[in-house]
Design a protein around this motif. Sequence first.
Motif, PDB file in Angstrom:
ATOM      1  N   GLY A 180       0.827  -1.196   0.000  1.00 53.49           N
ATOM      2  CA  GLY A 180       0.000   0.000   0.000  1.00 53.49           C
ATOM      3  C   GLY A 180       0.859   1.242   0.000  1.00 53.49           C
ATOM      4  N   ARG A 181       0.219   2.382  -0.116  1.00 59.95           N
ATOM      5  CA  ARG A 181       0.935   3.652  -0.133  1.00 59.95           C
ATOM      6  C   ARG A 181       1.244   4.090   1.302  1.00 59.95           C
ATOM      7  N   GLN A 182       2.450   4.586   1.490  1.00 59.45           N
ATOM      8  CA  GLN A 182       2.932   4.912   2.835  1.00 59.45           C
ATOM      9  C   GLN A 182       3.479   6.339   2.885  1.00 59.45           C
ATOM     10  N   SER A 183       2.683   7.305   2.466  1.00 58.78           N
ATOM     11  CA  SER A 183       3.152   8.684   2.408  1.00 58.78           C
ATOM     12  C   SER A 183       3.720   9.139   3.752  1.00 58.78           C
ATOM     13  N   TYR A 184       4.941   9.662   3.713  1.00 57.74           N
ATOM     14  CA  TYR A 184       5.627  10.245   4.871  1.00 57.74           C
ATOM     15  C   TYR A 184       5.850   9.248   6.000  1.00 57.74           C
ATOM     16  N   SER A 185       5.767   7.969   5.694  1.00 57.50           N
ATOM     17  CA  SER A 185       5.947   6.955   6.735  1.00 57.50           C
ATOM     18  C   SER A 185       7.427   6.822   7.103  1.00 57.50           C
ATOM     19  N   ILE A 186       7.723   6.944   8.395  1.00 56.64           N
ATOM     20  CA  ILE A 186       9.093   6.747   8.875  1.00 56.64           C
ATOM     21  C   ILE A 186       9.461   5.269   8.823  1.00 56.64           C
ATOM     22  N   SER A 187       8.536   4.413   9.207  1.00 56.18           N
ATOM     23  CA  SER A 187       8.837   2.982   9.227  1.00 56.18           C
ATOM     24  C   SER A 187       9.082   2.451   7.816  1.00 56.18           C
TER      25      SER A 187
END
Length: 464
Positions: free
Chosen positions: A183-190
């Motif tokens: 899936g899309r993980q915009s701005y995700s640190i992990s």
Amino acid sequence: MAKKKAQKDAASSLRGVANVEEARAWVAARGIEELECVVPDQAGVARGKIMPASKFFNSPAMNLPSSIFHQTIAGEYPDEDMPGAGDPADADLVLVPDFSTLCVVPWANDPTAQLIHDCYHRDGRPIEVAPRQLLRRIVELYAHKGWRAMVAPEIEFYLVKPNTDPDYPLEPPVGRSGRPETGRQSYSISAVNEFDDLFEDIYDFSEAQGLEIDTLIHEEGAAQMEINLRHGDPLQLADQVFMFKRTIREAALVHNIYATFMAKPIAGQPGSAMHIHQSVVDSEGQNIFSDEHGKPTPEFFNFIAGQQKYLPSVMCILAPYVNSYRRLTKDATAPINVAWGYDNRTTGLRVPPAGAEARRVENRVPSSDANPYLAIAASLACGYLGMQEGLQPTEPVEGSAHGLDYDLPRGLLEAVSNLEENEALRGIFGETFVQTYAAIKRGEYETFMRVISPWEREFLLLNV
């Protein structure tokens, strides 16, 4: 004594020296064995020669064939009878090193340095079609007005599994969790942490070359990342983008991953852009987009209007390949027009929230596959023409601009024709560059037309 001190100071510099004597001291201090003498071509690909360091300092002028600036991305050349096809004799160009770009090649097995070169005719004239020279030409237009353009690029790219068969679609790579992103993980640190080792190498390689990363974020797409650079001189920032692309690709290969700057590498995922933040300062360093009261100036609105009028005519530079136009669709997050707005990411031109001293215009149209020298030159040229002509922009858009009509060309051939037909841009870029660039793009389109796509096999094979 002063000369020795200058050489000692230069030897300790991570990036750039003033002259050949300082370069010799810099190379000796690091035990450099080889030098990569690099020239950015029309696609932003590094062309040039690799030679022993001793030979570099002891040899006469270096040469390359003029055809390096006429080659398509597929390694072919336009037909000889086409305007802009180049010198049929393929005469040599003279290479002159820009010692301010000297830095190490941190991924090389042996101690190696790299040095960007400029190209000239034998009589000393700059090569008109060289991307670095074109950007200088636009920067000089600003200088003649007592201005300095400032830019800050943002470069998006995808990490993908190694793909050795072009008939197969690209896929996200497997990170440290052992699973690819779905899936899309915009701005995700992990999601960034999935590739910590890779990004540590990118930071280490960048630091060794004296390249400054402002921020690193995860973008919308699966394993899509963005690196932002600090604002500064257009030529220096174009050099940095040119070198960053190479650095990111090399770091990814260390981890058995591909990094791609294709505009639309994966169907159903967002495209990759190279957003360009632009401002202009006067001789005292004051932003001419703001007046003494902190209000926007006429030049600010003129600049926006110039971008609105002329960006559709430089799209073959900002979106240089057939694939680039797959990004610019209504069902994507990329802009499809040259509307502008305050802090509006759906418009082609965005004015980010900032204080008066940092007032700027973000051009969100260029794709990540664009040559940074040409894209920055083209974008600044549009703003310059707007200020020269005193143009006025449309009203700023509030809400989504995706429902508005297309302002931008839908395909490469239309975009090439737009550039050829624009007299103002031909005057700024020069007829030789426009003819050469158009010939290259048409040659690439003909190469593309020789390939049968999966869509054609899917819907035409048994139905027509």
